[in-house]
Structures are given as C-alpha cells and as structure tokens.
Write an enzyme that holds these catalytic residues in place. Structure first.
Site, PDB file in Angstrom:
ATOM      1  N   ASN A   1       0.869  -1.176   0.000  1.00 26.63           N
ATOM      2  CA  ASN A   1       0.000   0.000   0.000  1.00 26.63           C
ATOM      3  C   ASN A   1       0.905   1.225   0.000  1.00 26.63           C
ATOM      4  OD1 ASN A   1      -1.805   2.029   0.483  1.00 26.63           O
ATOM      5  ND2 ASN A   1      -2.334   1.398   2.572  1.00 26.63           N
ATOM      6  N   TRP A   2       1.021   1.850  -1.173  1.00 29.08           N
ATOM      7  CA  TRP A   2       1.963   2.974  -1.287  1.00 29.08           C
ATOM      8  C   TRP A   2       1.398   4.271  -0.717  1.00 29.08           C
ATOM      9  CZ3 TRP A   2       4.518   2.588  -6.844  1.00 29.08           C
ATOM     10  CH2 TRP A   2       5.397   1.508  -6.849  1.00 29.08           C
ATOM     11  N   LYS A   3       0.127   4.273  -0.376  1.00 32.35           N
ATOM     12  CA  LYS A   3      -0.502   5.492   0.176  1.00 32.35           C
ATOM     13  C   LYS A   3      -0.220   6.673  -0.764  1.00 32.35           C
ATOM     14  CE  LYS A   3      -0.176   3.384   4.651  1.00 32.35           C
ATOM     15  NZ  LYS A   3      -0.117   3.518   6.101  1.00 32.35           N
TER      16      LYS A   3
ATOM     17  N   HIS B   1      -9.528   1.311   4.720  1.00 30.34           N
ATOM     18  CA  HIS B   1      -8.270   1.499   5.458  1.00 30.34           C
ATOM     19  C   HIS B   1      -8.522   2.476   6.605  1.00 30.34           C
ATOM     20  CE1 HIS B   1      -4.200   2.698   6.446  1.00 30.34           C
ATOM     21  NE2 HIS B   1      -3.802   1.580   5.869  1.00 30.34           N
TER      22      HIS B   1
ATOM     23  N   GLU C   1      -6.910   4.890   7.686  1.00 28.93           N
ATOM     24  CA  GLU C   1      -6.659   6.304   7.369  1.00 28.93           C
ATOM     25  C   GLU C   1      -7.864   6.898   6.642  1.00 28.93           C
ATOM     26  OE1 GLU C   1      -2.888   5.680   5.416  1.00 28.93           O
ATOM     27  OE2 GLU C   1      -1.982   5.225   7.357  1.00 28.93           O
TER      28      GLU C   1
ATOM     29  N   GLU D   1      -5.484  -4.827  10.838  1.00 28.53           N
ATOM     30  CA  GLU D   1      -4.492  -3.761  11.007  1.00 28.53           C
ATOM     31  C   GLU D   1      -4.772  -2.989  12.292  1.00 28.53           C
ATOM     32  OE1 GLU D   1      -2.406  -2.705   7.134  1.00 28.53           O
ATOM     33  OE2 GLU D   1      -4.061  -1.332   7.375  1.00 28.53           O
TER      34      GLU D   1
ATOM     35  N   GLY E   1       2.390   2.511  10.694  1.00 30.20           N
ATOM     36  CA  GLY E   1       3.334   3.608  10.495  1.00 30.20           C
ATOM     37  C   GLY E   1       4.055   4.042  11.766  1.00 30.20           C
TER      38      GLY E   1
ATOM     39  N   SER F   1       3.390  -1.896  10.497  1.00 25.58           N
ATOM     40  CA  SER F   1       4.850  -1.909  10.697  1.00 25.58           C
ATOM     41  C   SER F   1       5.494  -3.248  10.336  1.00 25.58           C
ATOM     42  CB  SER F   1       5.202  -1.493  12.133  1.00 25.58           C
ATOM     43  OG  SER F   1       4.774  -0.157  12.364  1.00 25.58           O
TER      44      SER F   1
ATOM     45  N   GLY G   1       2.792  -0.939   4.334  1.00 24.48           N
ATOM     46  CA  GLY G   1       2.896   0.466   3.950  1.00 24.48           C
ATOM     47  C   GLY G   1       4.356   0.839   3.744  1.00 24.48           C
ATOM     48  N   GLY G   2       4.952   1.457   4.756  1.00 22.90           N
ATOM     49  CA  GLY G   2       6.311   2.006   4.667  1.00 22.90           C
ATOM     50  C   GLY G   2       7.337   1.106   3.993  1.00 22.90           C
TER      51      GLY G   2
END
Ligand code: PGA
Length: 255
Positions: free
Chosen positions: A11-13, A99, A101, A171, A177, A217, A238-239
């Site tokens: 997930n590159w956001k 998600h 966010e 999640e 993150g 994470s 993500g990251g």
C-alpha cells in the site's frame, strides 16, 4: 503446504510520482526472481496517477495491480473520486477498502465500506478489507468487540460466495506507520477471532477459506514471525513496501 495462498500487498498510500513508480518497478524487475504464482501472490497498490505506469511495467510479471480506494457509484458528479471502470481499464484486480486512514480522515463509515465492498465485488475485483482497533480500544479490552462490530456491519448483505473472495487485513491502528508492530501472538489471536466470527456469520468452511492478512509496521525483519503461524495469510505493507528490496524480501518470506 499452506491451506490458503499467501498474499502480500504493497500500500503505497500518497507516495511515488509517475516517474518514481517507473523507477521502483524497473529496480524491482531486475532484482527479483519471478515468484511462483502457485506459492505467493504479490500486489502493488500505487496512487491512481501511477496506475497506468505500474500496469504497463508490471505486465507479464507475477505481480498484480491494486487500488487504494474506489467509489460505490458507477460514475457521476463526485469530484475527486474514482469509478470501477477507471480501475478495470488498467487491469486492477484488488481494491483496498476501509483502510483506517480513510475511516479516520475521510469519514468512511461501516455503511460506506459495506457499499464499496459490494460494488468492488459486483465489478469482479477483489476487496482487501481493513479492520482494526485503536490503542484506547485495545487497552480497554475492546479489541474483539470493535472487530466484531466492523465485520458484522461491513459484511452485511454480502452472500457467502462473495464473502469468501474478500481478503481481510487485520491492522491494529496503533501499529500502522509507528514502527510498533503487534506481537505475532496478538496478531494470531485476533486473526483467529476473525475466523471464528466469519464462521458464526457464514460457516466453518468459509472461515477456513477466507484469507486474513496482518498489517502494521511489517518489515523484512519481522515478517517471518507472522508467517510461521499458518493462520496468517500474508500482510498489507505500507512504509516497507516503498523500498523494492524490502518488499521483495517480505514476499519471499514464504518461499
Ligand atoms: P505500515 O502501514 O506498514 O507503514 O505500518 C500499513 C498500512 O497502513 O497498511
């Protein structure tokens, strides 16, 4: 031999321009040995503006394309939104829905998540549904009730044949993150609870078929802990997915 095909989704956001996407995938393609599609599924979910480039560059590889969101209307006056036909045109297979966010910053509710799940399925794509608790909910012992409420509302009115296609991503919001990943025991406990709930809402066979990822994470150094228990079917990343070498290592953890 795992019961279910593991799936790792990047997930590159809101990261990576068109040019950065091309660079990432080029690097990626020179560094990974093609995964056996019968052993692992890998998905890249770039921003919409990079879908075209990602589709072009990933063609013929073992990676699938995903999107980070989708509207529940076919088309119309919805400024800033994206419709299924626009994703299908690029060969998008997976769509991340709900998600945390989006739930936190864009007022997504279980009701809109439910509509989106139905619309993604109706358009022959596969939703990756995110559920999870806040740190306050965890500390108050409300993790299970939060997840139960989300699953009941998000799956409302979805038949068993469709429900089993949905990938669920557990999640915990406090792990996203933050670098503070859930222990594998905590993740396994909640994933088992998700399966138990799916068995109550639907059936035992469905609960054994549905794929459940962990997200929060995840990195090359901790992925093996999650994957050693075959209850967890992969991860939403993500990251660490922004670095081609790290994402490859994560995908290779089950090979
Ligand atoms: P993270 O994000 O890997 O950066 O914690 C996970 C996610 O938001 O899906």
């Amino acid at each position: 031999m795992r019961k279910r095909m593991p799936i790792f989704a990047a997930n590159w956001k809101m990261y990576k321009t068109f040019g950065e996407t091309a660079k990432f995938i080029d690097e990626f393609k020179t560094n990974f040995k093609a995964f056996d599609k019968n052993k692992v599924e890998a998905v890249i979910c770039p921003p919409y503006t990079s879908l075209f480039k990602a589709a072009e560059k990933l063609a013929g590889t073992c990676f699938s394309l995903g999107a980070q969101n989708m509207n529940f209307e076919k088309e119309g006056a919805f400024t800033g939104e994206i419709a299924p036909a626009m994703l299908l045109e690029f060969g998008v297979k997976y769509v991340i829905i709900g998600h945390s966010e989006r739930r936190a910053y864009y007022n997504e509710t279980d009701e809109s998540v439910n509509k989106k799940l139905k619309f993604v399925l109706a358009n022959d794509m596969v939703p990756i549904l995110c559920v999870g608790e806040t740190i306050e909910e965890r500390e108050a012992g409300k993790t299970e009730s939060k997840i139960l409420g989300q699953l009941k509302a998000d799956f409302a009115g979805i038949g068993e044949a469709d429900a089993e296609k949905i990938v669920i991503a557990y999640e915990p919001i406090w792990a996203i993150g933050t670098g503070k990943n859930a222990t594998s025991k905590d993740a396994v406990d909640v994933v088992n609870f998700i399966r138990k709930t799916m068995s109550e809402i639907y059936s035992k066979p469905l609960s054994e078929k549905v794929r459940v990822q962990y997200g929060g994470s995840v990195k090359p150094e901790n992925i093996a802990e999650y994957m050693k228990d075959e209850t967890i079917d992969g991860a939403l990343i993500g990251g660490a997915s922004l670095d081609p070498a790290k994402f490859i290592k994560i995908c290779e953890s089950v090979l």
